[in-house]
Motif scaffolding. Structure first.
Motif, mmCIF file in Angstrom:
data_model
loop_
_atom_site.group_PDB
_atom_site.id
_atom_site.type_symbol
_atom_site.label_atom_id
_atom_site.label_comp_id
_atom_site.label_asym_id
_atom_site.label_seq_id
_atom_site.Cartn_x
_atom_site.Cartn_y
_atom_site.Cartn_z
ATOM 1 N N TYR A 226 43.066 -28.193 67.960
ATOM 2 C CA TYR A 226 44.094 -29.223 67.786
ATOM 3 C C TYR A 226 43.804 -30.051 66.537
ATOM 4 C CZ TYR A 226 47.484 -32.814 69.113
ATOM 5 O OH TYR A 226 48.553 -33.670 69.130
ATOM 6 N N ILE A 227 42.539 -30.376 66.313
ATOM 7 C CA ILE A 227 42.154 -31.109 65.102
ATOM 8 C C ILE A 227 42.570 -30.323 63.864
ATOM 9 C CG2 ILE A 227 40.142 -31.794 63.714
ATOM 10 C CD1 ILE A 227 38.809 -32.578 66.416
ATOM 11 N N GLU A 228 42.372 -29.012 63.895
ATOM 12 C CA GLU A 228 42.766 -28.168 62.764
ATOM 13 C C GLU A 228 44.281 -28.146 62.605
ATOM 14 O OE1 GLU A 228 41.587 -23.758 61.211
ATOM 15 O OE2 GLU A 228 42.440 -23.861 63.227
ATOM 16 N N ARG A 229 45.002 -27.992 63.715
ATOM 17 C CA ARG A 229 46.452 -27.864 63.630
ATOM 18 C C ARG A 229 47.111 -29.139 63.121
ATOM 19 N NH1 ARG A 229 50.514 -26.555 68.678
ATOM 20 N NH2 ARG A 229 50.372 -28.802 69.030
ATOM 21 N N VAL A 230 46.612 -30.280 63.578
ATOM 22 C CA VAL A 230 47.254 -31.552 63.236
ATOM 23 C C VAL A 230 46.669 -32.154 61.954
ATOM 24 C CG1 VAL A 230 47.759 -33.869 64.108
ATOM 25 C CG2 VAL A 230 47.734 -31.941 65.674
ATOM 26 N N GLY A 231 45.455 -31.756 61.607
ATOM 27 C CA GLY A 231 44.818 -32.324 60.417
ATOM 28 C C GLY A 231 44.205 -33.684 60.681
ATOM 29 N N ILE A 232 43.485 -33.834 61.805
ATOM 30 C CA ILE A 232 42.903 -35.119 62.191
ATOM 31 C C ILE A 232 41.580 -35.336 61.469
ATOM 32 C CG2 ILE A 232 41.953 -36.439 64.126
ATOM 33 C CD1 ILE A 232 43.932 -35.008 65.944
ATOM 34 N N GLU A 233 41.401 -36.526 60.928
ATOM 35 C CA GLU A 233 40.154 -36.886 60.246
ATOM 36 C C GLU A 233 39.097 -37.274 61.277
ATOM 37 O OE1 GLU A 233 38.380 -40.227 57.102
ATOM 38 O OE2 GLU A 233 40.465 -40.336 57.786
ATOM 39 N N LEU A 234 37.853 -36.875 61.022
ATOM 40 C CA LEU A 234 36.726 -37.215 61.879
ATOM 41 C C LEU A 234 35.589 -37.782 61.038
ATOM 42 C CD1 LEU A 234 36.400 -34.064 64.209
ATOM 43 C CD2 LEU A 234 37.446 -36.259 64.783
ATOM 44 N N PRO A 235 34.639 -38.482 61.656
ATOM 45 C CA PRO A 235 33.431 -38.883 60.928
ATOM 46 C C PRO A 235 32.714 -37.661 60.374
ATOM 47 C CG PRO A 235 33.581 -40.051 63.017
ATOM 48 C CD PRO A 235 34.657 -39.006 63.039
ATOM 49 N N GLY A 236 32.093 -37.811 59.217
ATOM 50 C CA GLY A 236 31.481 -36.691 58.528
ATOM 51 C C GLY A 236 30.344 -36.024 59.265
ATOM 52 N N LEU A 237 29.715 -36.708 60.230
ATOM 53 C CA LEU A 237 28.565 -36.108 60.905
ATOM 54 C C LEU A 237 28.940 -34.926 61.799
ATOM 55 C CD1 LEU A 237 28.804 -37.226 64.009
ATOM 56 C CD2 LEU A 237 27.556 -39.170 63.138
ATOM 57 N N TYR A 238 30.252 -34.736 62.042
ATOM 58 C CA TYR A 238 30.680 -33.572 62.823
ATOM 59 C C TYR A 238 30.611 -32.277 62.009
ATOM 60 C CZ TYR A 238 32.243 -36.161 66.905
ATOM 61 O OH TYR A 238 32.284 -36.923 68.051
ATOM 62 N N TYR A 239 30.396 -32.395 60.701
ATOM 63 C CA TYR A 239 30.316 -31.230 59.831
ATOM 64 C C TYR A 239 28.911 -31.127 59.235
ATOM 65 C CZ TYR A 239 35.319 -31.855 60.356
ATOM 66 O OH TYR A 239 36.568 -32.025 60.889
ATOM 67 N N ALA A 240 28.553 -29.930 58.815
ATOM 68 C CA ALA A 240 27.197 -29.676 58.344
ATOM 69 C C ALA A 240 26.828 -30.576 57.162
ATOM 70 C CB ALA A 240 27.058 -28.205 57.949
ATOM 71 N N HIS A 241 25.648 -31.159 57.246
ATOM 72 C CA HIS A 241 25.125 -32.024 56.187
ATOM 73 C C HIS A 241 23.608 -32.050 56.309
ATOM 74 C CE1 HIS A 241 25.500 -34.472 59.811
ATOM 75 N NE2 HIS A 241 24.563 -35.265 59.324
ATOM 76 N N THR A 269 13.779 -31.972 56.787
ATOM 77 C CA THR A 269 15.157 -32.093 56.306
ATOM 78 C C THR A 269 15.881 -30.804 56.653
ATOM 79 O OG1 THR A 269 14.526 -33.569 54.491
ATOM 80 C CG2 THR A 269 16.656 -32.453 54.325
ATOM 81 N N LYS A 270 16.915 -30.929 57.497
ATOM 82 C CA LYS A 270 17.634 -29.766 57.992
ATOM 83 C C LYS A 270 19.133 -29.894 57.693
ATOM 84 C CE LYS A 270 14.503 -27.376 60.493
ATOM 85 N NZ LYS A 270 14.292 -25.909 60.433
ATOM 86 N N MET A 271 19.777 -28.739 57.606
ATOM 87 C CA MET A 271 21.242 -28.715 57.550
ATOM 88 C C MET A 271 21.735 -28.708 58.994
ATOM 89 S SD MET A 271 23.850 -28.670 55.455
ATOM 90 C CE MET A 271 23.347 -27.937 53.897
ATOM 91 N N VAL A 272 22.355 -29.810 59.403
ATOM 92 C CA VAL A 272 22.749 -29.973 60.804
ATOM 93 C C VAL A 272 24.156 -30.542 60.890
ATOM 94 C CG1 VAL A 272 20.366 -30.365 61.557
ATOM 95 C CG2 VAL A 272 21.805 -32.328 60.936
ATOM 96 N N ARG A 273 24.689 -30.520 62.095
ATOM 97 C CA ARG A 273 25.913 -31.248 62.410
ATOM 98 C C ARG A 273 25.816 -31.716 63.848
ATOM 99 N NH1 ARG A 273 30.172 -29.598 65.268
ATOM 100 N NH2 ARG A 273 30.097 -27.547 66.249
ATOM 101 N N TYR A 274 26.707 -32.620 64.230
ATOM 102 C CA TYR A 274 26.720 -33.142 65.599
ATOM 103 C C TYR A 274 27.945 -32.628 66.336
ATOM 104 C CZ TYR A 274 22.860 -36.207 64.500
ATOM 105 O OH TYR A 274 21.615 -36.677 64.152
#
Length: 331
Positions: A226-241, A269-274
């Protein structure tokens, strides 16, 4: 020639037949067949119906909003339910004081952008007053109940929307869409009503209130689609960093003022997401390279464990941790 088709016909042939029927119908002046609803359409429609029903039936509803993905989707649905008007109720955040800074910043930006009233219940206020005491493990998530119930009492909320989903935990799997809470804000499984079809019973007495869960039937994968379909913004920690983390209890914990490693826990130091954004001192990250919504969807689709089971240490306190918190009055 038979007018019936077998179940194993292809989608392309289904579409071709549907197009032929529409063309034939149009030639005779018949109305075109309505488009098929996808599973996301059905879930969205159900959630909008529940939100509108609660607002119509209750006098002082509110929505729990932490800036996490589920509450962001909930707020989007509430915005859509009453568009072009404003969301007709305030949002409530129970602030542990251990939140991720980027999530708090996102919460504040969203509230300002939508012109919402924000009610904040702070765990720290209850610790300062002596009502609550810090836990030995430093985790504050289990301390959220008192600030939440105080915010409900002080503002006389009679219905509180939450973003709980049944796929998250066994204690939530048996939850009703409308969950009655007693005068003390507590949940009694013997005092819940049957919910037949789309009929929701919001009857309550003075002092009681109802928790409403419009996205109960959604899964984590539904949320991300649904987030993809509607284009909803989320905090950046949900994506890999990249983030400094240390290993504890089988999870990667973030290094921060309220989340410090012990001497035997090296910092890497790891590449992670939440997968969930809770109390920083008990929420773990997962190693990931998923930097876009599409990549997260592929990752979630392949996962065999829920986000709470994978990343929330407070749910591991006991087998009945979530159940106990619900009985005390939280979620």
């Amino acid at each position: 020639m038979s007018i019936y088709t077998t179940e194993d016909t292809t989608l392309a042939s289904d579409d071709t037949r549907a197009g032929a029927k529409v063309s034939a119908g149009a030639a005779f002046g018949a109305a075109a067949a309505p488009p098929r609803m996808t599973s996301l359409d059905v879930l969205e429609s159900e959630a909008l119906h529940i939100i509108r029903e609660v607002v119509a039936e209750f006098e002082r509803p509110a929505l729990l909003f932490s800036g996490g993905k589920d509450s962001v989707v909930m707020l989007h649905l509430a915005t859509k339910a009453f568009w072009p008007g404003k969301v007709p109720f305030p949002v409530v955040h129970v602030d542990t004081g251990h939140n991720f800074p980027e999530v708090i910043a996102f919460r504040d930006r969203t509230v300002e952008r939508l012109g919402l009233r924000l009610v904040v219940g702070r765990v720290q206020d209850h610790i300062d007053s002596g009502e609550l005491a810090e836990r030995a493990d430093g985790t504050r998530n289990p301390l959220q109940t008192a600030p939440l119930l105080e915010a409900i009492r002080a503002n006389r909320f009679d219905a509180v929307f939450g973003g709980a989903r049944r796929d998250e935990d066994k204690a939530r799997a048996k939850e009703r869409i409308l969950s009655l809470r007693d005068d003390f804000g507590q949940w009694d499984p013997r005092n819940q009503r049957p919910e037949l079809w789309n009929l929701y019973n919001g009857r309550h007495t003075v002092g009681q209130h109802v928790r409403a869960f419009p996205i109960s039937n959604w899964t984590e994968l539904d949320i991300w689609r649904y987030i993809e379909r509607v284009g909803i913004e989320l905090p950046g920690l949900y994506y890999a960093h990249q983030r400094e983390v240390y290993a504890r209890d089988g999870m990667w914990r973030a290094v921060g003022d309220v989340s410090l490693p012990r001497a035997d826990e090296p910092v890497l130091t790891k590449m992670v997401r939440y997968r969930t954004a809770g109390d920083m001192s008990c929420t773990g990250a997962v190693e990931s390279t998923a930097a876009t919504v599409a990549e997260v969807i592929r990752e979630v689709a392949a996962s065999t464990i829920t986000e709470r089971g994978a990343t929330r240490a407070d749910d591991r306190i006991s087998e009945a941790a979530m159940e106990d918190r619900k009985k005390d009055g939280y979620f």
